[in-house]
Motif scaffolding. Structure first.
Motif, PDB file in Angstrom:
ATOM      1  N   VAL A 207       0.859  -1.182   0.000  1.00 28.91           N
ATOM      2  CA  VAL A 207       0.000   0.000   0.000  1.00 28.91           C
ATOM      3  C   VAL A 207       0.896   1.233   0.000  1.00 28.91           C
ATOM      4  N   VAL A 208       0.713   2.079  -0.987  1.00 27.44           N
ATOM      5  CA  VAL A 208       1.472   3.328  -1.085  1.00 27.44           C
ATOM      6  C   VAL A 208       0.616   4.449  -0.498  1.00 27.44           C
ATOM      7  N   ASP A 209       1.219   5.176   0.456  1.00 29.04           N
ATOM      8  CA  ASP A 209       0.496   6.226   1.171  1.00 29.04           C
ATOM      9  C   ASP A 209       1.470   7.369   1.412  1.00 29.04           C
ATOM     10  N   GLY A 210       1.509   8.337   0.482  1.00 29.91           N
ATOM     11  CA  GLY A 210       2.467   9.430   0.617  1.00 29.91           C
ATOM     12  C   GLY A 210       3.891   8.913   0.529  1.00 29.91           C
ATOM     13  N   ARG A 211       4.705   9.238   1.545  1.00 27.71           N
ATOM     14  CA  ARG A 211       6.101   8.794   1.508  1.00 27.71           C
ATOM     15  C   ARG A 211       6.270   7.336   1.908  1.00 27.71           C
ATOM     16  N   TRP A 212       5.198   6.709   2.390  1.00 33.04           N
ATOM     17  CA  TRP A 212       5.293   5.365   2.941  1.00 33.04           C
ATOM     18  C   TRP A 212       4.784   4.304   1.971  1.00 33.04           C
ATOM     19  N   ALA A 213       5.489   3.165   1.948  1.00 32.75           N
ATOM     20  CA  ALA A 213       5.028   1.963   1.266  1.00 32.75           C
ATOM     21  C   ALA A 213       4.980   0.845   2.308  1.00 32.75           C
ATOM     22  N   GLY A 214       3.806   0.256   2.490  1.00 32.20           N
ATOM     23  CA  GLY A 214       3.626  -0.783   3.499  1.00 32.20           C
ATOM     24  C   GLY A 214       3.502  -2.151   2.863  1.00 32.20           C
ATOM     25  N   PHE A 215       4.359  -3.083   3.266  1.00 33.40           N
ATOM     26  CA  PHE A 215       4.356  -4.441   2.724  1.00 33.40           C
ATOM     27  C   PHE A 215       3.585  -5.378   3.649  1.00 33.40           C
ATOM     28  N   ALA A 216       2.852  -6.305   3.050  1.00 28.72           N
ATOM     29  CA  ALA A 216       2.099  -7.296   3.824  1.00 28.72           C
ATOM     30  C   ALA A 216       1.874  -8.523   2.958  1.00 28.72           C
ATOM     31  N   ALA A 217       1.445  -9.609   3.601  1.00 31.60           N
ATOM     32  CA  ALA A 217       1.028 -10.836   2.910  1.00 31.60           C
ATOM     33  C   ALA A 217       2.112 -11.360   1.966  1.00 31.60           C
ATOM     34  N   VAL A 218       3.368 -11.261   2.372  1.00 37.53           N
ATOM     35  CA  VAL A 218       4.454 -11.837   1.571  1.00 37.53           C
ATOM     36  C   VAL A 218       4.558 -13.315   1.936  1.00 37.53           C
ATOM     37  N   GLU A 219       4.148 -14.170   1.014  1.00 37.31           N
ATOM     38  CA  GLU A 219       4.103 -15.608   1.274  1.00 37.31           C
ATOM     39  C   GLU A 219       4.653 -16.373   0.078  1.00 37.31           C
ATOM     40  N   VAL A 220       5.300 -17.502   0.367  1.00 39.68           N
ATOM     41  CA  VAL A 220       5.925 -18.320  -0.669  1.00 39.68           C
ATOM     42  C   VAL A 220       5.517 -19.772  -0.466  1.00 39.68           C
ATOM     43  N   ASP A 221       5.238 -20.455  -1.566  1.00 35.12           N
ATOM     44  CA  ASP A 221       4.961 -21.887  -1.541  1.00 35.12           C
ATOM     45  C   ASP A 221       6.116 -22.598  -0.841  1.00 35.12           C
ATOM     46  N   PRO A 222       5.839 -23.434   0.176  1.00 33.60           N
ATOM     47  CA  PRO A 222       6.927 -24.109   0.891  1.00 33.60           C
ATOM     48  C   PRO A 222       7.887 -24.870  -0.019  1.00 33.60           C
ATOM     49  N   GLU A 223       7.401 -25.381  -1.142  1.00 30.11           N
ATOM     50  CA  GLU A 223       8.271 -26.130  -2.046  1.00 30.11           C
ATOM     51  C   GLU A 223       9.194 -25.229  -2.857  1.00 30.11           C
ATOM     52  N   HIS A 224       8.967 -23.922  -2.804  1.00 32.59           N
ATOM     53  CA  HIS A 224       9.777 -22.994  -3.588  1.00 32.59           C
ATOM     54  C   HIS A 224      10.474 -21.958  -2.709  1.00 32.59           C
ATOM     55  N   ARG A 225      10.621 -22.263  -1.428  1.00 29.45           N
ATOM     56  CA  ARG A 225      11.311 -21.335  -0.540  1.00 29.45           C
ATOM     57  C   ARG A 225      12.825 -21.424  -0.722  1.00 29.45           C
ATOM     58  N   ARG A 226      13.502 -20.421  -0.197  1.00 28.68           N
ATOM     59  CA  ARG A 226      14.962 -20.310  -0.284  1.00 28.68           C
ATOM     60  C   ARG A 226      15.448 -20.136  -1.716  1.00 28.68           C
ATOM     61  N   ARG A 227      14.611 -19.565  -2.560  1.00 28.06           N
ATOM     62  CA  ARG A 227      14.996 -19.266  -3.938  1.00 28.06           C
ATOM     63  C   ARG A 227      14.918 -17.764  -4.224  1.00 28.06           C
ATOM     64  N   GLY A 228      14.689 -16.987  -3.195  1.00 25.99           N
ATOM     65  CA  GLY A 228      14.642 -15.545  -3.366  1.00 25.99           C
ATOM     66  C   GLY A 228      13.325 -14.990  -3.859  1.00 25.99           C
ATOM     67  N   LEU A 229      12.267 -15.811  -3.860  1.00 26.17           N
ATOM     68  CA  LEU A 229      10.994 -15.340  -4.414  1.00 26.17           C
ATOM     69  C   LEU A 229      10.380 -14.229  -3.572  1.00 26.17           C
ATOM     70  N   ALA A 230      10.509 -14.323  -2.262  1.00 26.64           N
ATOM     71  CA  ALA A 230       9.957 -13.260  -1.410  1.00 26.64           C
ATOM     72  C   ALA A 230      10.649 -11.932  -1.704  1.00 26.64           C
ATOM     73  N   SER A 231      11.959 -11.968  -1.881  1.00 26.37           N
ATOM     74  CA  SER A 231      12.694 -10.747  -2.205  1.00 26.37           C
ATOM     75  C   SER A 231      12.319 -10.229  -3.590  1.00 26.37           C
ATOM     76  N   ASP A 232      12.073 -11.143  -4.544  1.00 24.25           N
ATOM     77  CA  ASP A 232      11.639 -10.722  -5.876  1.00 24.25           C
ATOM     78  C   ASP A 232      10.306  -9.988  -5.809  1.00 24.25           C
ATOM     79  N   VAL A 233       9.381 -10.540  -5.030  1.00 22.16           N
ATOM     80  CA  VAL A 233       8.063  -9.928  -4.874  1.00 22.16           C
ATOM     81  C   VAL A 233       8.191  -8.535  -4.266  1.00 22.16           C
ATOM     82  N   MET A 234       8.979  -8.419  -3.204  1.00 23.74           N
ATOM     83  CA  MET A 234       9.127  -7.121  -2.546  1.00 23.74           C
ATOM     84  C   MET A 234       9.831  -6.117  -3.451  1.00 23.74           C
TER      85      MET A 234
END
Length: 288
Positions: A207-234
């Motif tokens: 959610v973008v609100d003025g100078r702030w960007a708020g991140f939430a609901a960052v989730e990754v399929d357990p079978e695809h963790r440790r591949r950097g997908l959460a960082s890609d999403v963010m």
């Protein structure tokens, strides 16, 4: 016995006779690499980024409800004076939530500039039980967006079937759920698609609100963790937020989620304050 609240929000009870001296310790000033902000500013930004379906004022307190979907959207945000004594205000809170078939929760914060250690201690003295504690972390936005592209990330304005099927908090997709998820000044959803017709491999919300960007609901399929997908999403969400003029970032993470906390630490997010949800666990009419 005296109830003493530490900056982390942990409350301890000490026999009065064993206490030689005591004083109120003010909240520590912000010392972080990320943007400076008061608790009140961030609390209001976070509330706008995860809005309730229904709200009502009790003095300067905001009573929030969304048919039970998440504590954040179904709890009191007590910023300021409720306009009456605390026991009377809490009794009104209990009645308001009971009328909607919901448990009564009060959200408080500790450990930052302008936080609510005294209110947290008083709630415990009055029989309210702390159920969940989490951290609100802040950081600079640009470094989050600097990650080199990895997976292909789709950005959409509303959560589609692939996004919703990955989101752990959703069972039945009710109108209240959609209202909360899509509420906010400028909302974006990120999707790393899986196989056609299957849940997404990774998701996120910003959610973008003025100078702030708020991140939430960052989730990754357990079978695809440790591949950097959460960082890609963010990174994809952060780049879009930069385009909309944001420069600072915030997120919330429960203390027990050690893996997520470690990832956010590596991304430059540091703890701004702790927040807690206090639950009224007595039956209405039993007092507060």
């Amino acid at each position: 016995m005296l109830s003493i609240t530490r900056r982390s929000g942990e409350s301890v009870r000490v026999a009065e006779a064993a206490l030689a001296a005591a004083k109120t310790v003010p909240a520590a000033p912000a010392r972080r690499r990320g943007p400076a902000a008061s608790y009140a500013e961030l609390a209001r930004v976070a509330a706008r980024g995860w809005p309730p379906v229904e709200s009502e004022r009790l003095g300067e307190w905001e009573l929030r409800a969304a048919a039970g979907f998440t504590r954040r959207a179904n709890s009191v945000l007590p910023l300021g004076d409720p306009g009456t004594g605390l026991p009377e205000a809490l009794a009104a809170v209990v009645r308001w939530y009971a009328a909607r078939g919901l448990p009564a929760y009060v959200q408080t914060a500790t450990g930052g500039e302008g936080t609510q250690e005294r209110l947290a201690a008083r709630l415990e003295e009055l029989g309210w039980a702390r159920e969940v504690s989490a951290e609100l972390r802040t950081g600079a936005l640009a470094p989050v967006a600097d990650r080199a592209p990895g997976a292909t990330v789709r950005l959409v304005r509303e959560p589609d079937a692939a996004w919703l099927s990955r989101y752990q908090r959703v069972g039945e997709v009710r109108p209240e759920v959609t209202a909360v998820l899509t509420g906010g000044p400028s909302v974006w959803f990120a999707v790393v698609d899986g196989e056609p017709g299957s849940p997404a491999r990774a998701i996120g919300r910003c959610v973008v609100d003025g100078r702030w960007a708020g991140f939430a609901a960052v989730e990754v399929d357990p079978e695809h963790r440790r591949r950097g997908l959460a960082s890609d999403v963010m990174a994809a969400l952060a780049a879009r937020a930069l385009d909309e003029g944001a420069s600072a970032a915030w997120l919330q993470v429960e203390r027990e989620n050690t893996a997520a906390r470690a990832m956010y630490e590596r991304s430059g997010f540091t703890v701004h304050h702790h927040y807690h949800h206090y639950h009224h666990h007595r039956a209405p009419g039993d007092g507060v």
